[in-house]
Design an enzyme around this catalytic site. Structure first.
Site, PDB file in Angstrom:
ATOM      1  N   GLY A  11       0.684  -1.327   0.143  1.00 23.36           N
ATOM      2  CA  GLY A  11      -0.054   0.033   0.102  1.00 23.36           C
ATOM      3  C   GLY A  11       0.864   1.321   0.086  1.00 23.36           C
ATOM      4  N   HIS A 108       1.212   1.469 -13.199  1.00 29.55           N
ATOM      5  CA  HIS A 108       1.973   0.039 -13.664  1.00 29.55           C
ATOM      6  C   HIS A 108       3.304   0.579 -13.504  1.00 29.55           C
ATOM      7  CE1 HIS A 108       2.746  -3.515 -15.639  1.00 29.55           C
ATOM      8  NE2 HIS A 108       3.672  -3.009 -16.434  1.00 29.55           N
TER       9      HIS A 108
END
Ligand code: GRF
Length: 204
Positions: A11, A108
């Site tokens: 996270g 990404h």
């Protein structure tokens, strides 16, 4: 702008989003954190900030229909306007993509359309970049559509690949860039500066 963050792992991008909000760089709220992994660091982080942390995985549901229904219901319940995938390891169901068309972003850790697609996650991405002897890598923020890692590209930033980079050192360099550009892209979206026409997405 109400954001749902979907995360499966530690996270750090979620953390970068929360920092940007706290520092006034991102006029938004994360109204819910969704994870398929109950042990995700992202779940812990959400709880520590009093953000509803919902563990939802297909395994908990008797059918795909139930799973999709629960996902859509929670997005509605938390008044979600934008979904930010941040290290989410599961495919977003088609019905959710349809309902949130042009309102789901992903980050990404490479310069798409290179080094994306099935199997291209985590260190595999950076290993592939090094194996290709690429001179630059970077991060990409893109819209999510039905095709894995192929949705319209919104924002990219490069890093140089050093001759002595390992997958780990390259990952760390790229991650720093991710934490910079993801909140930027979200802030542009919140400000109404993100436009999309067909496969072309841009920030004005
Ligand atoms: C990041 O490298 C992101 O680009 C990819 O998954 C990783 C998630 O890392 N989609 P974190 O959980 O945000 O730290």
């Amino acid at each position: 702008m109400n954001i749902a963050v979907f995360a499966s792992g530690r996270g750090s991008n979620f953390h970068a989003i929360l920092n940007a909000i706290a520092e006034g760089r991102l006029p938004a709220r994360v109204t819910v954190l969704v994870s398929n992994n109950s042990n995700a660091g992202a779940m812990e982080l959400a709880r520590s900030r009093n953000i509803p942390a919902i563990h939802l995985s297909q395994k908990q549901c008797a059918s795909e229909t139930e799973y999709v229904g629960r996902l859509l219901e929670l997005l509605e319940r938390h008044d979600v306007e934008l979904v930010a995938l941040a290290g989410y390891m599961k495919k977003v169901p088609t019905q959710v993509i349809e309902r949130f068309r042009n309102r789901i972003l992903n980050i990404h850790p490479a310069l798409l359309p290179a080094f994306g697609g099935p199997g291209m996650y985590g260190l595999h991405v950076h290993e592939a970049v090094l194996a290709a002897r690429a001179k630059v890598s970077g991060a990409t923020v893109h819209f999510v559509d039905e095709e894995y890692d192929r949705g319209p590209i919104l924002l990219q930033k490069t890093v140089e690949v050093a001759t002595n980079d390992t997958p780990e050192t390259l990952a760390a360099k790229v991650l720093t860039i991710e934490h910079e550009i993801y909140p930027q892209a979200l802030a542009a979206f919140a400000a109404g500066r993100v436009h999309i026409e067909g496969r072309r997405a841009w920030i004005q």
